[in-house]
Each structure stands twice: as structure tokens, then as C-alpha cells.
Design a protein around this motif. Structure first.
Motif, PDB file in Angstrom:
ATOM      1  N   LEU A 151       0.843  -1.193   0.000  1.00  0.00           N
ATOM      2  CA  LEU A 151       0.000   0.000   0.000  1.00  0.00           C
ATOM      3  C   LEU A 151       0.879   1.244   0.000  1.00  0.00           C
ATOM      4  CD1 LEU A 151      -2.747   1.517   0.469  1.00  0.00           C
ATOM      5  CD2 LEU A 151      -2.317   1.195   2.924  1.00  0.00           C
ATOM      6  N   ALA A 152       0.618   2.169  -0.922  1.00  0.00           N
ATOM      7  CA  ALA A 152       1.360   3.432  -0.980  1.00  0.00           C
ATOM      8  C   ALA A 152       1.086   4.232   0.291  1.00  0.00           C
ATOM      9  CB  ALA A 152       0.949   4.231  -2.203  1.00  0.00           C
ATOM     10  N   SER A 153       2.124   4.790   0.872  1.00  0.00           N
ATOM     11  CA  SER A 153       1.954   5.572   2.095  1.00  0.00           C
ATOM     12  C   SER A 153       1.556   7.013   1.807  1.00  0.00           C
ATOM     13  CB  SER A 153       3.227   5.528   2.939  1.00  0.00           C
ATOM     14  OG  SER A 153       4.310   6.058   2.205  1.00  0.00           O
ATOM     15  N   GLN A 154       1.757   7.470   0.581  1.00  0.00           N
ATOM     16  CA  GLN A 154       1.400   8.832   0.176  1.00  0.00           C
ATOM     17  C   GLN A 154       0.327   8.777  -0.906  1.00  0.00           C
ATOM     18  OE1 GLN A 154       2.708  11.602   1.675  1.00  0.00           O
ATOM     19  NE2 GLN A 154       3.653  10.114   3.035  1.00  0.00           N
ATOM     20  N   PRO A 155      -0.529   9.801  -0.968  1.00  0.00           N
ATOM     21  CA  PRO A 155      -1.549   9.829  -2.025  1.00  0.00           C
ATOM     22  C   PRO A 155      -0.908   9.838  -3.420  1.00  0.00           C
ATOM     23  CG  PRO A 155      -1.945  11.551  -0.404  1.00  0.00           C
ATOM     24  CD  PRO A 155      -0.616  10.953  -0.086  1.00  0.00           C
ATOM     25  N   VAL A 156      -1.637   9.282  -4.373  1.00  0.00           N
ATOM     26  CA  VAL A 156      -1.160   9.181  -5.749  1.00  0.00           C
ATOM     27  C   VAL A 156      -2.176   9.865  -6.668  1.00  0.00           C
ATOM     28  CG1 VAL A 156      -0.673   7.523  -7.590  1.00  0.00           C
ATOM     29  CG2 VAL A 156       0.059   7.030  -5.278  1.00  0.00           C
TER      30      VAL A 156
ATOM     31  N   ARG B 250     -14.653   8.089   3.171  1.00  0.00           N
ATOM     32  CA  ARG B 250     -13.252   8.000   2.752  1.00  0.00           C
ATOM     33  C   ARG B 250     -12.689   6.646   3.177  1.00  0.00           C
ATOM     34  NH1 ARG B 250     -11.832  13.114   1.359  1.00  0.00           N
ATOM     35  NH2 ARG B 250     -12.865  14.822   2.386  1.00  0.00           N
ATOM     36  N   PHE B 251     -11.683   6.199   2.435  1.00  0.00           N
ATOM     37  CA  PHE B 251     -10.973   4.990   2.837  1.00  0.00           C
ATOM     38  C   PHE B 251     -10.141   5.314   4.072  1.00  0.00           C
ATOM     39  CE2 PHE B 251     -11.613   4.159  -1.722  1.00  0.00           C
ATOM     40  CZ  PHE B 251     -12.214   2.919  -1.629  1.00  0.00           C
ATOM     41  N   GLN B 252     -10.134   4.408   5.029  1.00  0.00           N
ATOM     42  CA  GLN B 252      -9.366   4.588   6.250  1.00  0.00           C
ATOM     43  C   GLN B 252      -7.968   4.019   6.044  1.00  0.00           C
ATOM     44  OE1 GLN B 252     -10.610   6.318   8.862  1.00  0.00           O
ATOM     45  NE2 GLN B 252     -12.342   6.615   7.480  1.00  0.00           N
ATOM     46  N   MET B 253      -6.987   4.894   6.074  1.00  0.00           N
ATOM     47  CA  MET B 253      -5.606   4.490   5.829  1.00  0.00           C
ATOM     48  C   MET B 253      -4.930   4.091   7.134  1.00  0.00           C
ATOM     49  SD  MET B 253      -5.105   4.840   2.595  1.00  0.00           S
ATOM     50  CE  MET B 253      -3.342   4.918   2.440  1.00  0.00           C
ATOM     51  N   PRO B 254      -4.146   3.014   7.107  1.00  0.00           N
ATOM     52  CA  PRO B 254      -3.359   2.659   8.300  1.00  0.00           C
ATOM     53  C   PRO B 254      -2.210   3.655   8.467  1.00  0.00           C
ATOM     54  CG  PRO B 254      -2.813   1.211   6.481  1.00  0.00           C
ATOM     55  CD  PRO B 254      -3.944   2.080   6.011  1.00  0.00           C
ATOM     56  N   ASN B 255      -1.682   3.734   9.679  1.00  0.00           N
ATOM     57  CA  ASN B 255      -0.504   4.565   9.910  1.00  0.00           C
ATOM     58  C   ASN B 255       0.660   3.963   9.144  1.00  0.00           C
ATOM     59  OD1 ASN B 255      -1.912   6.252  11.620  1.00  0.00           O
ATOM     60  ND2 ASN B 255      -1.433   5.031  13.415  1.00  0.00           N
ATOM     61  N   THR B 256       1.311   4.802   8.346  1.00  0.00           N
ATOM     62  CA  THR B 256       2.400   4.304   7.514  1.00  0.00           C
ATOM     63  C   THR B 256       3.623   5.190   7.639  1.00  0.00           C
ATOM     64  OG1 THR B 256       1.632   5.588   5.620  1.00  0.00           O
ATOM     65  CG2 THR B 256       0.823   3.336   5.797  1.00  0.00           C
ATOM     66  N   SER B 257       4.758   4.599   7.371  1.00  0.00           N
ATOM     67  CA  SER B 257       6.005   5.346   7.259  1.00  0.00           C
ATOM     68  C   SER B 257       6.787   4.720   6.104  1.00  0.00           C
ATOM     69  CB  SER B 257       6.804   5.280   8.556  1.00  0.00           C
ATOM     70  OG  SER B 257       7.135   3.946   8.846  1.00  0.00           O
ATOM     71  N   GLY B 258       7.605   5.500   5.461  1.00  0.00           N
ATOM     72  CA  GLY B 258       8.319   4.997   4.288  1.00  0.00           C
ATOM     73  C   GLY B 258       7.482   5.182   3.042  1.00  0.00           C
TER      74      GLY B 258
ATOM     75  N   GLU C 288      10.361   2.254 -10.016  1.00  0.00           N
ATOM     76  CA  GLU C 288      11.386   3.274  -9.799  1.00  0.00           C
ATOM     77  C   GLU C 288      11.431   3.819  -8.375  1.00  0.00           C
ATOM     78  OE1 GLU C 288      10.695   6.165 -12.871  1.00  0.00           O
ATOM     79  OE2 GLU C 288      10.792   4.629 -14.430  1.00  0.00           O
ATOM     80  N   VAL C 289      10.282   4.001  -7.760  1.00  0.00           N
ATOM     81  CA  VAL C 289      10.245   4.574  -6.414  1.00  0.00           C
ATOM     82  C   VAL C 289      10.319   3.489  -5.346  1.00  0.00           C
ATOM     83  CG1 VAL C 289       8.921   6.006  -4.817  1.00  0.00           C
ATOM     84  CG2 VAL C 289       8.968   6.577  -7.256  1.00  0.00           C
ATOM     85  N   TRP C 290       9.498   2.442  -5.509  1.00  0.00           N
ATOM     86  CA  TRP C 290       9.454   1.382  -4.502  1.00  0.00           C
ATOM     87  C   TRP C 290      10.525   0.321  -4.702  1.00  0.00           C
ATOM     88  CZ3 TRP C 290       3.579  -0.084  -4.060  1.00  0.00           C
ATOM     89  CH2 TRP C 290       2.839   1.046  -3.701  1.00  0.00           C
ATOM     90  N   LYS C 291      11.138   0.279  -5.888  1.00  0.00           N
ATOM     91  CA  LYS C 291      12.154  -0.727  -6.227  1.00  0.00           C
ATOM     92  C   LYS C 291      11.589  -2.149  -6.134  1.00  0.00           C
ATOM     93  CE  LYS C 291      15.245   2.533  -6.525  1.00  0.00           C
ATOM     94  NZ  LYS C 291      15.240   3.282  -7.745  1.00  0.00           N
ATOM     95  N   LYS C 292      10.341  -2.315  -6.590  1.00  0.00           N
ATOM     96  CA  LYS C 292       9.678  -3.621  -6.637  1.00  0.00           C
ATOM     97  C   LYS C 292       9.417  -3.968  -8.100  1.00  0.00           C
ATOM     98  CE  LYS C 292       9.131  -3.935  -2.144  1.00  0.00           C
ATOM     99  NZ  LYS C 292       9.920  -4.872  -1.393  1.00  0.00           N
ATOM    100  N   ASP C 293       9.205  -5.240  -8.381  1.00  0.00           N
ATOM    101  CA  ASP C 293       8.934  -5.697  -9.739  1.00  0.00           C
ATOM    102  C   ASP C 293       7.428  -5.695  -9.989  1.00  0.00           C
ATOM    103  OD1 ASP C 293       8.805  -6.917 -12.205  1.00  0.00           O
ATOM    104  OD2 ASP C 293       9.471  -8.885 -11.490  1.00  0.00           O
TER     105      ASP C 293
END
Length: 101
Positions: free
Chosen positions: A12-17, A75-83, A32-37
Motif C-alpha cells: 500500500l502506498a503511504s502517500q496519495p497518488v 473515505r478509505f481509512q488508511m493505516p498509519n504508515t512510514s516509508g 522506480e520509487v518502490w524498487k519492486k517488480d
């Protein structure tokens, strides 16, 4: 709804897109940002700035698939995220998409 195998990871993205992004724009964030495939078959979840829209990007049998949900109210309830992103399990994704805090 999505059927998610137990081997599939969910990010899950921690910042809005920007919800105008499509397959290519979202897969570029993953690579490019997450470095995932983005071709791994894992699920990549993005929420818009107003938190009333969510997109789930994944690779499915030779092509990208995009699950898109827009709430009429609330609104969707977002979990607390970091990174840059946070890992979820299938139950957490289901609760997020269902509007459960």
C-alpha cells in the motif's frame, strides 16, 4: 472482489497518488520509487488525495490488471504508515476496500 493467493504480497502506498495515472504511471512508481517488480504478480495499492478512490495494480496472465473503486460517500481509512509503502495481508486489504477502520 479479488481472490488473493496466500503467496501474493500486498503493498500500500503511504502517500496519495494522482488517480489520473494508469497502468504505465503506476507501474513506474512501483519499479522506480518502490524498487519492486510490477510483473511479480503482487498487488500494489494506491489511494487518491481525497481518499475516496483506490486503485490496485497487478500483473495477471500476460497483462496488467487494474481494480478501481470510488466511494460515493466517506473515505478509505488508511493505516498509519512510514516509508514509501507498507505491507498488508489479504484481510487488511479487504477491510480497507470495505471501509472498515
Amino acid at each position: 472482489m479479488l481472490t488473493i493467493p496466500s503467496t501474493t504480497r500486498i503493498y500500500l502506498a503511504s502517500q496519495p497518488v494522482d488517480m489520473r495515472k494508469g497502468f504505465d504511471g503506476l507501474s513506474a512508481i512501483v519499479a522506480e520509487v518502490w524498487k519492486k517488480d510490477p510483473l511479480s504478480g503482487h498487488l500494489f495499492v494506491f489511494v487518491g488525495k481525497r481518499r475516496d478512490r483506490v486503485k490496485v495494480l497487478f500483473w495477471d496472465q500476460g497483462g496488467y490488471a487494474l481494480y478501481y473503486k470510488r466511494l460515493e460517500r466517506g473515505r478509505f481509512q488508511m493505516p498509519n504508515t512510514s516509508g514509501r509503502h507498507v505491507s498488508l495481508d489479504a484481510a487488511q486489504l479487504s477491510m480497507l476496500l470495505g471501509g472498515i477502520d
